[in-house]
Design a protein around this motif. Structure first.
Motif, mmCIF file in Angstrom:
data_model
loop_
_atom_site.group_PDB
_atom_site.id
_atom_site.type_symbol
_atom_site.label_atom_id
_atom_site.label_comp_id
_atom_site.label_asym_id
_atom_site.label_seq_id
_atom_site.Cartn_x
_atom_site.Cartn_y
_atom_site.Cartn_z
ATOM 1 N N PHE A 1 -2.719 1.304 3.896
ATOM 2 C CA PHE A 1 -3.927 0.577 4.425
ATOM 3 C C PHE A 1 -3.546 -0.220 5.608
ATOM 4 O O PHE A 1 -2.610 -0.986 5.698
ATOM 5 C CB PHE A 1 -4.269 -0.366 3.335
ATOM 6 N N GLY B 1 -2.160 -7.132 -8.267
ATOM 7 C CA GLY B 1 -1.856 -6.630 -9.382
ATOM 8 C C GLY B 1 -2.151 -4.941 -9.287
ATOM 9 O O GLY B 1 -2.831 -4.431 -8.751
ATOM 10 N N PHE C 1 -1.408 -6.036 9.943
ATOM 11 C CA PHE C 1 -0.637 -5.546 8.781
ATOM 12 C C PHE C 1 -0.692 -4.233 8.374
ATOM 13 O O PHE C 1 -1.828 -3.630 8.705
ATOM 14 C CB PHE C 1 -1.045 -6.435 7.437
ATOM 15 N N GLY D 1 -0.428 4.367 -8.920
ATOM 16 C CA GLY D 1 -0.412 3.526 -10.084
ATOM 17 C C GLY D 1 -0.204 2.101 -10.020
ATOM 18 O O GLY D 1 -0.036 1.420 -11.177
ATOM 19 N N GLU D 2 -0.047 1.737 -8.834
ATOM 20 C CA GLU D 2 0.491 0.452 -8.640
ATOM 21 C C GLU D 2 -0.455 -0.334 -7.718
ATOM 22 O O GLU D 2 -1.457 0.253 -7.223
ATOM 23 C CB GLU D 2 1.614 0.489 -7.964
ATOM 24 N N GLY D 3 -0.447 -1.648 -7.653
ATOM 25 C CA GLY D 3 -1.062 -2.549 -6.672
ATOM 26 C C GLY D 3 -0.696 -2.026 -5.190
ATOM 27 O O GLY D 3 0.561 -1.796 -5.035
ATOM 28 N N LEU D 4 -1.586 -3.061 -4.308
ATOM 29 C CA LEU D 4 -0.946 -2.826 -2.796
ATOM 30 C C LEU D 4 0.287 -3.939 -2.750
ATOM 31 O O LEU D 4 0.352 -4.818 -3.343
ATOM 32 C CB LEU D 4 -2.149 -3.242 -1.880
ATOM 33 N N GLN E 1 -0.029 1.388 -0.991
ATOM 34 C CA GLN E 1 -0.241 1.548 -2.606
ATOM 35 C C GLN E 1 0.369 2.719 -2.959
ATOM 36 O O GLN E 1 -0.155 4.002 -2.769
ATOM 37 C CB GLN E 1 -1.676 1.448 -2.500
ATOM 38 N N TYR F 1 -0.401 -2.259 4.714
ATOM 39 C CA TYR F 1 -0.026 -2.389 2.982
ATOM 40 C C TYR F 1 0.082 -1.029 2.747
ATOM 41 O O TYR F 1 -0.593 -0.409 3.186
ATOM 42 C CB TYR F 1 -1.272 -2.963 2.476
ATOM 43 N N GLY G 1 -12.476 1.812 1.461
ATOM 44 C CA GLY G 1 -11.126 0.864 1.097
ATOM 45 C C GLY G 1 -11.667 -0.322 0.289
ATOM 46 O O GLY G 1 -12.180 -0.074 -0.826
ATOM 47 N N LYS H 1 4.239 -6.588 9.287
ATOM 48 C CA LYS H 1 3.210 -7.305 10.009
ATOM 49 C C LYS H 1 3.667 -7.454 11.370
ATOM 50 O O LYS H 1 4.865 -7.321 11.767
ATOM 51 C CB LYS H 1 3.045 -8.557 9.180
ATOM 52 N N LEU I 1 2.632 -5.604 0.804
ATOM 53 C CA LEU I 1 2.673 -5.754 2.255
ATOM 54 C C LEU I 1 3.976 -4.803 2.411
ATOM 55 O O LEU I 1 5.268 -4.979 2.114
ATOM 56 C CB LEU I 1 2.841 -6.965 2.619
ATOM 57 N N PHE J 1 -9.810 -4.926 5.494
ATOM 58 C CA PHE J 1 -8.793 -3.767 5.323
ATOM 59 C C PHE J 1 -9.681 -2.510 5.947
ATOM 60 O O PHE J 1 -10.699 -2.330 5.748
ATOM 61 C CB PHE J 1 -8.643 -3.332 3.788
ATOM 62 N N GLY J 2 -8.809 -1.478 6.483
ATOM 63 C CA GLY J 2 -9.222 -0.155 6.617
ATOM 64 C C GLY J 2 -9.530 0.594 5.255
ATOM 65 O O GLY J 2 -9.248 0.133 4.368
ATOM 66 N N THR J 3 -9.864 1.799 5.628
ATOM 67 C CA THR J 3 -10.255 2.623 4.383
ATOM 68 C C THR J 3 -9.102 3.197 3.775
ATOM 69 O O THR J 3 -9.268 3.596 2.520
ATOM 70 C CB THR J 3 -11.311 3.727 4.729
#
Lengths: 112, 113
Positions: free
Chosen positions: A89, B105, A34, A41-44, A38, A36, B42, A49, A46, A102-104
């Motif tokens: 990510f 979130g 996958f 100021g937001e979440g991750l 970000q 992802y 990460g 994939k 998708l 997850f990767g870094t």
């Protein structure tokens, strides 16, 4: 164990440049892969994939191909925009419950 | 649209305090997750839950606990906050058969002084 390695950032590009963000993985069996994203100021969320070898995931102009022979899942886009500036990510899922590893993360900065 | 909300965007606590981070999702998802996000490391999974009152340890559960009394709410608890728990905390949720497709979130940036 399972792990994901991404290229160090930040990646700095001018608008309309070609993007590649490298991702390689280590896993037993046949993981799903996958990307992802970000945004500031937001979440991750998708992005795309691929669930088996040679699958190509694509979304919003981004593409990544699942290469089992090189254990890679590099993210590409032909022409980036300023709005693509974000942290990307790479992740894999390889358990019955499909937890993500997850990767870094790689930060992409696109300038006008 | 799926919405995952976290109780605070920024939080400052003192060492030794008990800290509660709340997460609510509005899509009737079975699975919920807590991660911490640190530069160069990460996302690392702290705990997850695949049903009400069920919880499973992730990769770094030490110093944390969780509570899921209702399907839509998943709480992360720091029993006695320490400075090494200063981090960005991300909550996520997903449907039961697609745990990989997680909805996140916006995160809570916790600083422990």
């Amino acid at each position: 164990g399972n792990s994901v390695t991404q290229m160090e950032g930040p990646v700095t590009l001018s608008e309309e440049a070609f993007l590649t963000i490298n991702c390689t993985y280590t896993a037993t069996g046949y993981p799903s892969l996958f990307w992802y994203v970000q945004y500031p100021g937001e979440g991750l969320q998708l992005l795309l994939k691929a669930t088996k070898a040679d699958d190509k995931g694509s979304n919003k102009g981004f593409e990544a191909t699942y290469r089992k022979e090189t254990t890679s899942f590099h993210l590409e886009k032909g022409s980036v925009q300023v709005s693509d500036s974000a942290v990307y990510f790479c992740a894999l899922s390889n358990t019955g419950f499909q937890k993500l590893v997850f990767g870094t993360g790689t930060r992409l900065l696109v300038s006008p | 649209d799926v919405k995952v909300t976290q109780s605070s965007r920024y939080l400052v606590k003192r060492t030794g305090e008990k800290v509660f981070l709340e997460c609510v999702q509005d899509m009737d998802h079975e699975n919920m997750f807590w991660y911490r996000q640190d530069p160069g490391l990460g996302l690392r999974l702290i705990y997850f839950s695949y049903d009400v009152k069920m919880k499973e340890k992730g990769d770094i559960p030490e110093g944390y606990s969780v509570s899921r009394e209702k399907k839509e709410r998943f709480s992360l608890i720091l029993e006695s906050a320490s400075t090494n728990q200063t981090s960005m905390y991300l909550c996520a949720s997903s449907w039961g058969d697609r745990a990989y497709e997680q909805y996140f979130g916006p995160g809570t940036r916790l600083t422990v002084t």
